[in-house]
Write a protein that holds these residues in place. Structure first.
Motif, PDB file in Angstrom:
ATOM      1  N   THR A   1     -13.965   7.272  -9.205  1.00 23.39           N
ATOM      2  CA  THR A   1     -12.670   7.725  -9.723  1.00 23.39           C
ATOM      3  C   THR A   1     -12.603   7.591 -11.235  1.00 23.39           C
ATOM      4  O   THR A   1     -12.082   8.472 -11.936  1.00 23.39           O
ATOM      5  CB  THR A   1     -11.537   6.926  -9.067  1.00 23.39           C
ATOM      6  OG1 THR A   1     -11.596   7.097  -7.647  1.00 23.39           O
ATOM      7  CG2 THR A   1     -10.184   7.385  -9.580  1.00 23.39           C
TER       8      THR A   1
ATOM      9  N   GLU B   1      -8.531   9.243  -6.616  1.00 24.73           N
ATOM     10  CA  GLU B   1      -8.921   8.041  -5.869  1.00 24.73           C
ATOM     11  C   GLU B   1      -8.921   8.278  -4.376  1.00 24.73           C
ATOM     12  O   GLU B   1      -9.826   7.819  -3.668  1.00 24.73           O
ATOM     13  CB  GLU B   1      -7.974   6.880  -6.223  1.00 24.73           C
ATOM     14  CG  GLU B   1      -8.396   5.544  -5.630  1.00 24.73           C
ATOM     15  CD  GLU B   1      -7.496   4.414  -6.069  1.00 24.73           C
ATOM     16  OE1 GLU B   1      -8.002   3.310  -6.300  1.00 24.73           O
ATOM     17  OE2 GLU B   1      -6.265   4.636  -6.183  1.00 24.73           O
ATOM     18  N   ASP B   2      -7.927   9.007  -3.844  1.00 18.16           N
ATOM     19  CA  ASP B   2      -7.868   9.200  -2.407  1.00 18.16           C
ATOM     20  C   ASP B   2      -9.057  10.028  -1.913  1.00 18.16           C
ATOM     21  O   ASP B   2      -9.594   9.775  -0.825  1.00 18.16           O
ATOM     22  CB  ASP B   2      -6.543   9.851  -2.003  1.00 18.16           C
ATOM     23  CG  ASP B   2      -6.310  11.176  -2.712  1.00 18.16           C
ATOM     24  OD1 ASP B   2      -7.003  11.463  -3.710  1.00 18.16           O
ATOM     25  OD2 ASP B   2      -5.420  11.925  -2.275  1.00 18.16           O
TER      26      ASP B   2
ATOM     27  N   ARG C   1       2.317   1.764  -3.424  1.00 19.51           N
ATOM     28  CA  ARG C   1       1.306   2.259  -4.365  1.00 19.51           C
ATOM     29  C   ARG C   1       0.802   3.656  -3.994  1.00 19.51           C
ATOM     30  O   ARG C   1      -0.077   4.191  -4.648  1.00 19.51           O
ATOM     31  CB  ARG C   1       0.112   1.302  -4.399  1.00 19.51           C
ATOM     32  CG  ARG C   1       0.435  -0.092  -4.888  1.00 19.51           C
ATOM     33  CD  ARG C   1      -0.768  -0.990  -4.739  1.00 19.51           C
ATOM     34  NE  ARG C   1      -1.864  -0.527  -5.568  1.00 19.51           N
ATOM     35  CZ  ARG C   1      -2.113  -0.979  -6.803  1.00 19.51           C
ATOM     36  NH1 ARG C   1      -1.348  -1.919  -7.314  1.00 19.51           N
ATOM     37  NH2 ARG C   1      -3.104  -0.510  -7.505  1.00 19.51           N
ATOM     38  N   ARG C   2       1.350   4.212  -2.924  1.00 18.21           N
ATOM     39  CA  ARG C   2       0.895   5.512  -2.411  1.00 18.21           C
ATOM     40  C   ARG C   2      -0.600   5.461  -2.086  1.00 18.21           C
ATOM     41  O   ARG C   2      -1.363   6.383  -2.400  1.00 18.21           O
ATOM     42  CB  ARG C   2       1.200   6.629  -3.416  1.00 18.21           C
ATOM     43  CG  ARG C   2       2.684   6.777  -3.685  1.00 18.21           C
ATOM     44  CD  ARG C   2       2.988   7.924  -4.629  1.00 18.21           C
ATOM     45  NE  ARG C   2       4.420   8.039  -4.848  1.00 18.21           N
ATOM     46  CZ  ARG C   2       4.998   8.956  -5.633  1.00 18.21           C
ATOM     47  NH1 ARG C   2       4.235   9.826  -6.277  1.00 18.21           N
ATOM     48  NH2 ARG C   2       6.301   8.986  -5.773  1.00 18.21           N
ATOM     49  N   MET C   3      -0.989   4.351  -1.443  1.00 17.46           N
ATOM     50  CA  MET C   3      -2.385   4.141  -1.073  1.00 17.46           C
ATOM     51  C   MET C   3      -2.532   3.999   0.444  1.00 17.46           C
ATOM     52  O   MET C   3      -3.418   3.311   0.930  1.00 17.46           O
ATOM     53  CB  MET C   3      -2.940   2.892  -1.766  1.00 17.46           C
ATOM     54  CG  MET C   3      -3.088   3.015  -3.261  1.00 17.46           C
ATOM     55  SD  MET C   3      -3.623   1.459  -4.041  1.00 17.46           S
ATOM     56  CE  MET C   3      -5.241   1.214  -3.286  1.00 17.46           C
ATOM     57  N   SER C   4      -1.640   4.634   1.200  1.00 14.97           N
ATOM     58  CA  SER C   4      -1.676   4.491   2.656  1.00 14.97           C
ATOM     59  C   SER C   4      -3.021   4.935   3.226  1.00 14.97           C
ATOM     60  O   SER C   4      -3.612   4.255   4.075  1.00 14.97           O
ATOM     61  CB  SER C   4      -0.544   5.309   3.284  1.00 14.97           C
ATOM     62  OG  SER C   4       0.712   4.890   2.795  1.00 14.97           O
TER      63      SER C   4
ATOM     64  N   CYS D   1       2.425  -2.184  -9.001  1.00  6.78           N
ATOM     65  CA  CYS D   1       2.583  -1.114  -8.007  1.00  6.78           C
ATOM     66  C   CYS D   1       3.484  -0.001  -8.522  1.00  6.78           C
ATOM     67  O   CYS D   1       3.195   1.179  -8.322  1.00  6.78           O
ATOM     68  CB  CYS D   1       3.182  -1.683  -6.710  1.00  6.78           C
ATOM     69  SG  CYS D   1       2.066  -2.715  -5.742  1.00  6.78           S
TER      70      CYS D   1
ATOM     71  N   VAL E   1      -5.770   5.076   1.615  1.00 14.48           N
ATOM     72  CA  VAL E   1      -6.804   4.174   1.114  1.00 14.48           C
ATOM     73  C   VAL E   1      -6.946   2.977   2.046  1.00 14.48           C
ATOM     74  O   VAL E   1      -8.049   2.520   2.345  1.00 14.48           O
ATOM     75  CB  VAL E   1      -6.484   3.725  -0.318  1.00 14.48           C
ATOM     76  CG1 VAL E   1      -7.448   2.637  -0.774  1.00 14.48           C
ATOM     77  CG2 VAL E   1      -6.553   4.917  -1.273  1.00 14.48           C
TER      78      VAL E   1
ATOM     79  N   HIS F   1      -4.804  -6.121  -9.441  1.00 10.60           N
ATOM     80  CA  HIS F   1      -5.264  -5.063  -8.539  1.00 10.60           C
ATOM     81  C   HIS F   1      -6.470  -5.524  -7.724  1.00 10.60           C
ATOM     82  O   HIS F   1      -6.565  -5.229  -6.526  1.00 10.60           O
ATOM     83  CB  HIS F   1      -5.620  -3.815  -9.347  1.00 10.60           C
ATOM     84  CG  HIS F   1      -6.042  -2.647  -8.513  1.00 10.60           C
ATOM     85  ND1 HIS F   1      -5.177  -1.975  -7.687  1.00 10.60           N
ATOM     86  CD2 HIS F   1      -7.260  -2.047  -8.347  1.00 10.60           C
ATOM     87  CE1 HIS F   1      -5.826  -1.002  -7.070  1.00 10.60           C
ATOM     88  NE2 HIS F   1      -7.085  -1.024  -7.451  1.00 10.60           N
TER      89      HIS F   1
ATOM     90  N   LEU G   1       0.827  -1.206   0.000  1.00  9.10           N
ATOM     91  CA  LEU G   1       0.000   0.000   0.000  1.00  9.10           C
ATOM     92  C   LEU G   1       0.858   1.252   0.000  1.00  9.10           C
ATOM     93  O   LEU G   1       0.553   2.233  -0.684  1.00  9.10           O
ATOM     94  CB  LEU G   1      -0.931  -0.002   1.218  1.00  9.10           C
ATOM     95  CG  LEU G   1      -2.147  -0.922   1.144  1.00  9.10           C
ATOM     96  CD1 LEU G   1      -2.818  -1.032   2.512  1.00  9.10           C
ATOM     97  CD2 LEU G   1      -3.155  -0.419   0.116  1.00  9.10           C
TER      98      LEU G   1
END
Length: 290
Positions: free
Chosen positions: A91, A98-99, A41-44, A167, A46, A184, A38
């Motif tokens: 999105t 997305e965030d 993917r810079r989805m922390s 990722c 998320v 994904h 995560l």
């Protein structure tokens, strides 16, 4: 009292402490790699959003069947998936990032879950759902946590290469014919499954802490994806061990104690981690001569 007795006595004397320790170790093995991915993917945020999105489903399962492990787990799992799919649809259908979509849907889900428990349950029920009761983990919950960790590691071993490429460079994976959408989707399902497992022990608010804090701390100690996941798992396991000791000796709530220890590990990593930690950056900075 010796140091050995301070560290080992709670686990040697009490079965619930041993089960809690095994639960945190299993969570560390499953959640730490997911947290690492995560972060890559810079989805922390998320991950945080999906952790909170469990609440309405878990609350619905609780209202239907009480503190039933299958009902609350399935409810939380499907609620988080619905939020993930809804945020993904917004999105792709609009220009919103997305965030931002995840933030909007998780806030709606969190408010709905709190409202459901507050109007049909009690404050004790709400605290149980939000913060968990790791010291009350039974054999069924322990089996669920261990199963999720085992499946996570097995699936990650199978899809490791395409997942890492997806990722870092999803466009390249599409160009070489990789199934980026499928990878994904599997990644999201594994993330939700680990959050559901963590929810059983740490509650919806704390579960994401053991997933994300060790992963963010690991970047100050390692560089490769596999080493990041390994360091994150070690930090998570040590956080669980030390947090349980603090909850026993200092009479602190166990879930917040574990996450607080993970937070302290993150701050220490920021300060002293050999990979771009503040102290190392200061030592590498050239000093001007007077």
């Amino acid at each position: 009292m010796t140091l050995a007795s301070l560290l080992l006595q709670p686990f040697s004397e009490y079965g619930f402490m041993r089960r809690a320790l095994v639960a945190t170790l299993a969570l560390s093995l499953g959640s730490a790699p997911m947290g690492t991915l995560l972060v890559l993917r810079r989805m922390s945020l998320v991950g945080d959003a999906m952790g909170h999105a469990l609440l309405p489903g878990a609350a619905l399962g609780f209202l239907i069947a009480g503190f039933s492990l299958p009902a609350m787990s399935l409810g939380g799992f499907f609620a988080a998936l619905v939020v993930a799919l809804a945020a993904g649809f917004v999105t792709r259908a609009t220009s919103q990032r997305e965030d931002a979509s995840f933030a909007a849907f998780y806030l709606i889900a969190l408010a709905l879950g709190v409202l459901m428990v507050s109007t049909h349950g009690s404050s004790v029920d709400l605290m149980h759902l939000l913060f968990g009761t790791i010291l009350a983990v039974d054999d069924a919950a322990l089996l669920l946590i261990a199963s999720v960790a085992s499946v996570t590691l097995a699936v990650l071993a199978v899809i490791y290469r395409p997942l890492v490429v997806e990722c870092l460079d999803p466009g390249f994976l599409r160009n070489v014919g990789g199934r980026g959408t499928l990878v994904h989707a599997v990644f999201l399902v594994l993330t939700v499954a680990n959050l559901v497992a963590g929810f059983q022990a740490l509650g919806t608010l704390m579960a994401v802490g053991l997933m994300m804090l060790p992963a963010t701390a690991a970047r100050f100690w390692a560089a490769e994806v596999w080493s990041l996941a390994l360091v994150a798992a070690v930090i998570a396991a040590l956080s669980g061990f030390i947090g349980l000791l603090l909850s026993y000796h200092a009479q602190w709530p166990s879930g917040p104690a574990i996450v607080l220890v993970a937070g302290i590990a993150y701050l220490l990593s920021v300060a002293a981690g050999p990979r771009d930690g503040l102290l190392w950056r200061h030592r590498r900075r050239p000093h001007r001569k007077a």
